[in-house]
Design a protein around this motif. Structure first.
Motif, PDB file in Angstrom:
ATOM      1  N   SER A   1     -74.657  12.700  67.123  1.00 40.23           N
ATOM      2  CA  SER A   1     -74.575  12.966  68.561  1.00 40.23           C
ATOM      3  C   SER A   1     -74.775  14.455  68.809  1.00 40.23           C
ATOM      4  CB  SER A   1     -73.216  12.513  69.102  1.00 40.23           C
ATOM      5  OG  SER A   1     -72.184  13.309  68.552  1.00 40.23           O
ATOM      6  N   ASN A   2     -75.035  14.780  70.075  1.00 37.95           N
ATOM      7  CA  ASN A   2     -75.193  16.195  70.433  1.00 37.95           C
ATOM      8  C   ASN A   2     -73.928  16.981  70.144  1.00 37.95           C
ATOM      9  OD1 ASN A   2     -77.809  15.820  71.342  1.00 37.95           O
ATOM     10  ND2 ASN A   2     -77.179  15.336  73.430  1.00 37.95           N
ATOM     11  N   LEU A   3     -72.767  16.350  70.348  1.00 43.23           N
ATOM     12  CA  LEU A   3     -71.498  17.024  70.077  1.00 43.23           C
ATOM     13  C   LEU A   3     -71.371  17.386  68.609  1.00 43.23           C
ATOM     14  CD1 LEU A   3     -68.707  17.941  71.119  1.00 43.23           C
ATOM     15  CD2 LEU A   3     -67.871  15.629  70.619  1.00 43.23           C
ATOM     16  N   GLN A   4     -71.725  16.452  67.718  1.00 38.60           N
ATOM     17  CA  GLN A   4     -71.637  16.733  66.278  1.00 38.60           C
ATOM     18  C   GLN A   4     -72.581  17.850  65.872  1.00 38.60           C
ATOM     19  OE1 GLN A   4     -72.149  12.437  65.231  1.00 38.60           O
ATOM     20  NE2 GLN A   4     -70.511  12.829  63.757  1.00 38.60           N
ATOM     21  N   LEU A   5     -73.787  17.814  66.396  1.00 40.39           N
ATOM     22  CA  LEU A   5     -74.763  18.846  66.032  1.00 40.39           C
ATOM     23  C   LEU A   5     -74.330  20.217  66.543  1.00 40.39           C
ATOM     24  CD1 LEU A   5     -78.095  16.909  66.739  1.00 40.39           C
ATOM     25  CD2 LEU A   5     -77.068  17.402  64.526  1.00 40.39           C
TER      26      LEU A   5
ATOM     27  N   ILE B   1     -66.300  18.081  58.620  1.00 45.32           N
ATOM     28  CA  ILE B   1     -65.707  17.355  59.749  1.00 45.32           C
ATOM     29  C   ILE B   1     -66.762  17.010  60.793  1.00 45.32           C
ATOM     30  CG2 ILE B   1     -64.067  17.529  61.658  1.00 45.32           C
ATOM     31  CD1 ILE B   1     -62.287  19.198  59.855  1.00 45.32           C
ATOM     32  N   SER B   2     -67.655  17.951  61.083  1.00 48.01           N
ATOM     33  CA  SER B   2     -68.683  17.714  62.107  1.00 48.01           C
ATOM     34  C   SER B   2     -69.640  16.607  61.703  1.00 48.01           C
ATOM     35  CB  SER B   2     -69.455  19.013  62.384  1.00 48.01           C
ATOM     36  OG  SER B   2     -68.605  20.003  62.870  1.00 48.01           O
ATOM     37  N   LEU B   3     -70.092  16.643  60.427  1.00 46.60           N
ATOM     38  CA  LEU B   3     -71.096  15.681  59.963  1.00 46.60           C
ATOM     39  C   LEU B   3     -70.482  14.458  59.295  1.00 46.60           C
ATOM     40  CD1 LEU B   3     -73.763  18.183  58.614  1.00 46.60           C
ATOM     41  CD2 LEU B   3     -73.561  17.181  60.885  1.00 46.60           C
ATOM     42  N   ARG B   4     -69.166  14.386  59.212  1.00 47.75           N
ATOM     43  CA  ARG B   4     -68.421  13.193  58.771  1.00 47.75           C
ATOM     44  C   ARG B   4     -68.735  12.787  57.339  1.00 47.75           C
ATOM     45  NH1 ARG B   4     -65.468   9.787  57.139  1.00 47.75           N
ATOM     46  NH2 ARG B   4     -64.827   7.863  58.179  1.00 47.75           N
ATOM     47  N   LEU B   5     -68.023  13.393  56.395  1.00 43.99           N
ATOM     48  CA  LEU B   5     -68.158  13.053  54.983  1.00 43.99           C
ATOM     49  C   LEU B   5     -67.638  11.631  54.754  1.00 43.99           C
ATOM     50  CD1 LEU B   5     -68.953  14.355  52.228  1.00 43.99           C
ATOM     51  CD2 LEU B   5     -66.530  14.816  51.888  1.00 43.99           C
TER      52      LEU B   5
END
Length: 1339
Positions: A77-81, A135-139
């Motif tokens: 999502s834009n939020l994650q990026l 955390i942003s890209l979800r391992l």
């Protein structure tokens, strides 16, 4: 000692090193200092702990697969990026800072000790880089609990560090790079927490979806939960509504794909047209009980929406109060800049207060505008619903006084104008409050000089009174002229086929353009008064400031930066509501006139009391009308049972053949098949490209007259009524079809039903129980047929004329050919074969086209290229720029010299006044040029629109619903006339003012560019994100508005049929649905506007607070107090072929069964359709090489559907006024036969060499038909006459007869030769016509 040695190695010079104290201590007050060693050590410990926890988690869940596969590979999502980019960048900054500090130490002192500074940055860099990205890209290996733990820890620690750094910076008035990174880390931690929350929420949703996949499939997988399509606004919470967060799913969908109609959610129940209408009726009934004599639509609307009006008013008041705090803050900032602080850190408190006040102002204004627009939408919906409900009860008398164009004007213009009123309502009283508050502020700033300001404001208001009266006067005349133009336009567009057949397009177009020119003159008067209003109120602040400063000069009131720019900021804030006064006045005047028109139309459906004792019925048509519930008050007619009606003039809805036959009833296939069989439609259905699913245009181009009439008969039969009222249904069909319909439809299928048949064809009358003989509007007798035949001389004349016609010397009596019956199985097979083709085939009715995606500047350039309007636009832009430049120059002069002792007060005020006077000249130029731009563009756009409409082929009118066209010449044109010029000027001025404000900030407080540039980039990105969805929603708003207009126009044409079948409720429900569809698009359109503006204003608030913070943090004296006041005051305002030869002077008869292509041949001759091949040659010249107007003007036609125009009998005979004759009485409610006689009169006057008769005498009795045929043979003896007829005697004296079947020429010869030819189609038709009396006599 070891602990002290370790501390010295880390910190060397301890933070606690004071005389007599140890080098190591635990003073946690040092945590506030981001440069203290204790702060550094604790942060390093936290970073190490996080890294160890992350490492242990990775080791315990180790996997042989590569590390990069552990990262989620789906689309982020834009939020994650954004989170990954920001936190990754923070980590890199920390790493680079640590390396840079270490490199400096090694080069300067050749040692890496102490370790605290560079080691801290390295640990911070690694921690932010790893934890932030993971955390942003979800391992995948990181569980939900660990994600939440890391996010919460990062949030709390970053928040503490941010608070400590900001506190230290404020107290020490120093801002280090380390403290800056600590502050920036907190938004990064917030993004991490949001990413974790969104990830956990998505997992829950996916789990529910996965579980639902195991549920048994009960055949419901195609069902859609309609609740999911209701707008999220219905269930949005307080914060979601305040921030318009509920719009985010729609905005995101619009970013991912081009929005379609089904993507727009439905309105909540409270905002739907039915709810609004029922609420309106409830209050209306209550008011009728209280005060029946004085009913006001406006007051009832207020009673319906008083709560919403009150809430929006509270937000409006809050906006005014928060906005009025601005000048007070400017005054306080200037005092701080001069070193006159009331308390310590006052500047920081003011900067923070400024930010929150701007946020409150933005939130309150957005909610005010949003809720006002919502009220306006509901008001427009209920008014449109009320008008449509009145329309369904419209009597014939009311239809004579209120044309279809006027009714369309009520829906598209008046309801729209009243719907705009709530948006401006609160502006009427908030402006007064804002002016009062401004006067109080000015009284504090300049004392008694405020009286001069008050005098100017009062004089400005008084000057507006005559201007408003003139504007109301001219607007009233303008609306009357608009109604006249719309009435003429509607009549021409409805009867476009007749205009093209007679080559009258140019004359009618010129007549409409004359009406338009009158309208344009009044429009210019309205817009000029509006421009004077704009000039008056825009120049008022300039005049107020100049007069006030002169008053200060004469009253010896000193001028300083604090009071001058408090005054300037106050004027800039009240300038917006003051300059909006002309718009408010204009909207109020337009709404007042609309209310007056709607109040006058409340009696649209009133019956007319007739006091005469003898009642005369004008004609058979009038008899039908009075059976349609349009009954004079002195008559009492009771009808028991269900009613069905077939009109003489066929009314077919836009839609499929099946939809027209079912007419809202459920499909019963057996009954439906029998209906097709009894209505002789089976063969026709087989010929249609998509069977009974073929779409029929509004003008039924793909249907012949007979097919239209039989569809009407099928519609009536399918209803299985008790009483059937048939108005001359056999006039448009051939003799064989008429016989079949009479036998199988009336005598067999309607056996046991009550049938009232109105007809000129006396051959069917022996089968009826009684016959009503009418003459001169009176019912003479009503006995059975044979009794009437023996007792009435007048009836004997009618019957004998029919017998004489049928016993023509040229006709032979032969037996009727047997008609082949079509079995039910054949009907079913034909329907099923065609049904599969309909889904993918091209239908006649075209969907309304709309642009998709970003069209850029194309629409604006198209508007400006009309008659070189870009020249006017350039002048408007120059005037706006020059006006803004003069204002900046005026305030710059005051800022630079207000505290300059070398510039006297007189010189200061004179220069200030002269610059203001020059700016008003540019303002006047801008206002007048804007009016000229609007008038010129409107005039040329309308000329092009009329040219396109009158030059468009008939295929355009047959595939485009009339309502869609009328919407363009009514509501859309009204917006182009009144709204576009002013809105265009505002759209030009907005960017100019924004750029000028940023320019002033950049010059005065240049450090704010560090924040302003990223904020401008964010604003541009927001606008692009917004336009992806907003443009599509705005276009849907335009297209769905046409659906409402088309439905209203269709209902106006068929209201008698709708009432006869008691289908008012179904049509009313459809109208409600169409209103809601349009309202939903409008709702999400203005909501998305507020969504964008709110976010842009938040960006503006950040820039404003940053500028204020910059002024406070920099040393005193950096900026002059005058320029600080100036900067802040500016920031506040931020087909098939035939082959035959016709000899000159011949009389040609064209015959064929219903739907064989006879009318299509006429359409090709004139030509109304483009030929697929072949050619038509007249006098050796291919007609395709001749101009359409020249060709049609040389022909003359008496059409199948005769048309009369509003006006005198004289005008209807000769609309072009080419022949002299005395004026006769007004023509109004004429029967079909009378209309055909008018068309014959036109032909006699025109004297064309080629005359076409298209079923010209189908609606005329036999006696009149015989007289007319003699007239035609005598008056047109030297002309070529082409006669299309179902009455075979009409063509028996023709030179040649052309027989057509299924669009092809079957035979072409002399009538008697064809009668002697075995198997001749013409002979079959003659035999059928002669023999269709025999079975009737047997009944």
């Amino acid at each position: 000692m070891k602990m002290e040695d370790f501390w010295i190695m880390i910190c060397r010079d301890s933070d606690c090193s004071e005389i007599g104290r140890k080098p190591f201590c635990y003073d946690f007050k040092l945590l506030e200092d981001p440069s203290s060693c204790l702060n550094h050590v604790l942060v390093i410990c936290f970073d190490v702990l996080l890294l160890i926890m992350l490492l242990l988690n990775m080791i315990t869940k180790s996997s042989p697969i590569p590390f990069w596969t552990l990262i989620q590979t789906e689309n982020y999502s834009n939020l994650q990026l954004i989170s990954a980019m920001i936190n990754g960048s923070l980590g890199l900054l920390h790493l680079l800072l640590g390396i840079w500090v270490l490199e400096k130490k090694l080069t300067k002192i050749n040692t890496a000790f102490p370790l605290n500074r560079w080691l801290l940055e390295l640990f911070q860099g690694f921690t932010w880089l790893l934890v932030g990205l993971i955390i942003s890209l979800r391992l995948k290996q990181l569980s939900r609990a660990w994600l939440m733990l890391f996010s919460v820890l990062m949030f709390f620690v970053s928040g503490m560090l941010c608070a400590f750094s900001m506190s230290h910076a404020i107290s020490s008035r120093e801002l280090s790079l380390k403290a800056t990174l600590d502050v920036l880390s907190f938004p990064g931690a917030i993004l991490l927490l949001l990413c974790t929350y969104k990830t956990c929420k998505c997992e829950d949703t996916n789990r529910k979806v996965d579980e639902s996949l195991y549920a048994p499939l009960n055949g419901q997988f195609n069902e859609v939960d309609h609740i999911s399509y209701i707008t999220p606004f219905a269930k949005a919470g307080f914060f979601s509504r305040m921030s318009f967060w509920w719009l985010n799913p729609l905005m995101k969908r619009g970013q991912e794909k081009t929005l379609q109609d089904e993507d727009i959610p439905k309105l909540r129940e409270l905002d739907r047209a039915k709810t609004c209408y029922l609420l309106f009726l409830d209050h209306l009934n209550k008011q009728k009980q209280k005060e029946p004599s004085s009913l006001s639509i406006l007051w009832i609307i207020i009673l319906c929406h008083w709560r919403e009006i009150l809430v929006s008013g509270i937000f409006a008041l809050l906006k005014v109060l928060s906005q009025s705090a601005g000048p007070l803050l400017v005054n306080a900032f200037i005092l701080v800049a001069e070193g006159n602080e009331s308390f310590k850190y006052e500047g920081y408190v003011l900067a923070i207060s400024l930010f929150f006040i701007k946020i409150i102002e933005s939130q309150s204004q957005r909610q005010w505008y949003f809720r006002s627009r919502l009220i306006g939408m509901n008001v427009k919906s209920l008014l449109t619903t009320c008008i449509y409900k009145k329309l369904l009860r419209l009597s014939n008398v009311a239809k004579l006084t209120h044309s279809g164009g006027e009714i369309m004007n009520y829906v598209t213009v008046d309801a729209y104008r009243i719907g705009e009123l709530p948006f401006w309502f609160h502006q009427t009283w908030t402006t007064s409050i804002q002016l009062c508050i401004a006067l109080v502020i000015l009284l504090r700033a300049i004392g008694l000089a405020t009286i001069a300001s008050l005098v100017v404001i009062v004089l400005t208001m008084l000057c507006n009174i005559p201007l408003a009266k003139f504007q109301h006067k001219f607007h009233t005349k303008f609306m009357v002229a608009q109604d006249e133009r719309l009435k003429a336009s509607s009549e021409a567009l409805v009867n476009m086929k007749v205009l093209k057949l007679y080559a009258w397009e140019t004359h009618f177009k010129n007549a409409i353009e004359k009406l338009r020119n009158v309208e344009l003159k009044l429009l210019a008067s309205v817009q000029l008064r509006r421009a004077y209003n704009i000039f008056l109120f825009w120049s008022a602040p300039i005049l107020v400031s100049a007069v006030s400063f002169w008053a200060c000069y004469f009253l010896n009131i000193p001028l300083h930066a604090n009071n001058v720019f408090t005054f300037v900021a106050t004027l800039r804030l009240v300038q917006e509501p003051i300059t909006a006064i002309p718009d408010v006045v204009g909207v109020v005047i337009q709404a007042k006139f609309a209310f007056a028109r709607l109040n006058s139309s409340k009696h649209l459906n009133c019956k007319v009391n007739i006091s005469t004792t003898a009642y005369h019925i004008k004609s058979c048509d009038a008899l039908v009308s009075y059976n349609m519930n349009d009954i004079p008050t002195f008559l009492s007619i009771e009808i028991y049972g269900k009613f069905a009606y077939v009109a003489q003039t066929a009314w077919i809805q836009t839609g499929t053949i099946r939809e027209n036959i079912l007419f809202g009833s459920d499909l019963d296939m057996h009954r439906y098949q029998e209906t097709l069989h009894r209505s002789s439609l089976v063969k026709d259905i087989e010929l249609f490209p998509h069977g009974d699913l073929t779409e029929i245009g509004e003008r039924e181009i793909n249907l012949s007259g007979g097919q239209k009439q039989r569809i009407q008969l099928a519609r009536a039969l399918y209803q299985n009524a008790d009483l059937y009222l048939l108005d001359d249904p056999f006039s448009a069909v051939d003799a064989n079809t008429a016989t079949n319909l009479f036998n199988e439809y009336i005598m067999e299928r309607l056996e046991g039903k009550t049938v009232l048949l109105l007809t000129h064809q006396v051959d069917f009358l022996p089968a009826f129980d009684s016959v009503l003989l009418m003459s001169n509007g009176e019912i003479l007798q009503e006995p059975p047929y044979h009794h009437l035949l023996s007792s009435s001389q007048e009836f004997q004349v009618l019957v004998n004329s029919q017998k004489e016609t049928c016993s023509s010397n040229q006709l032979e009596s032969v037996t009727s050919s047997q008609r082949q019956l079509t079995s039910t199985r054949e009907i079913t097979q034909a329907l099923m074969e065609k049904q599969f083709k309909a889904a993918n085939g091209n239908q006649l009715i075209k969907q309304e086209e709309r642009e998709t995606g970003d069209t850029g500047l194309k629409p604006y350039l198209q508007y400006l290229t009309e008659m070189k309007s870009y020249i006017y636009f350039s002048v408007v832009s120059f005037g706006y720029i020059a006006f803004v430049f003069c204002q900046i120059l005026q305030n710059s002069w005051m800022a630079a010299n207000v505290d300059n002792p070398s510039v006297g007060s007189l010189q200061l005020i004179v220069v200030y006044f002269l610059i203001g006077a020059i700016s008003t000249i540019f303002l006047l130029i801008r206002c007048l040029t804007t009016v000229a731009l609007g008038i010129k563009s409107s005039k040329n756009l309308y000329v092009q629109l009329m040219h396109s409409l009158f030059r468009a082929p008939m295929s355009f009118y047959d595939s485009t619903p009339l309502g869609r066209i009328l919407s363009r010449v009514s509501s859309d044109l009204s917006i182009v006339d009144l709204d576009i010029p002013i809105s265009f000027g505002i759209s030009v001025g907005g960017p100019i003012i924004c750029c000028s404000n940023l320019l002033v900030l950049a010059i005065v407080t240049w450090p704010v560019l560090l924040v302003a540039i990223p904020m401008v980039y964010i604003a541009i990105r927001l606008q692009r994100y917004f336009f992806a969805s907003a443009k599509e929603v705005m276009r849907m708003n335009g297209t769905t508005k046409s659906f409402v207009a088309n439905h209203v126009a269709e209902t106006v044409a068929g209201v008698v049929t709708i009432r006869a079948f008691e289908e008012e409720d179904r049509f009313f429900e459809k109208n409600l649905d169409l209103i809601d569809i349009n309202a939903s698009a409008f709702f999400h359109s203005f909501s998305s506007n507020e969504w964008l503006i709110q976010r842009l204003e938040m960006v503006s608030a950040v820039v404003l607070a940053s500028a204020a913070l910059c002024m406070v943090m920099l040393p005193p004296g950096t900026f002059a107090p005058g320029f600080i006041g100036m900067a802040l005051s500016y920031e506040f305002s931020l087909n098939a072929a035939l082959v035959l030869s016709i000899q000159r002077g011949h009389k040609i008869g064209v015959v064929g069964r219903t739907g064989s292509g006879k009318s299509t041949l006429i359409g090709a001759l004139f030509p109304l359709v483009e030929p697929a091949g072949g050619k038509i040659v007249v006098d050796g010249m291919d007609i395709s090489s001749i101009g359409l107007h020249d060709l049609r003007s040389r022909f003359c036609i008496i059409p199948q559907d005769p048309t009369l125009f509003n006006g005198t009998v004289r005008y209807n005979l000769d609309p072009l006024l080419q022949h002299s004759d005395q004026e006769i009485r007004e023509g109004s409610n004429w029967s079909m036969g009378q209309r055909q006689l008018f068309c014959l009169g036109r032909a006699l006057l025109r004297r064309s060499k080629i005359l076409v008769l298209d079923e010209a005498t189908a609606s005329i009795d036999n006696i009149t038909d015989t007289i007319l045929q003699k007239t035609i043979r005598t008056e047109f003896a030297d002309c070529t006459v082409i006669t299309v007829a179902h009455r075979i005697p009409t063509v028996m004296d023709c030179t040649m007869v052309l027989s057509i079947s299924e669009g092809n020429m079957v035979e072409y010869d002399e009538p008697m030769s064809l009668m002697k030819t075995e198997g001749s189609l013409f002979k079959q038709l003659v035999n059928e016509y002669n023999s269709h009396f025999e079975p009737i006599e047997s009944h």
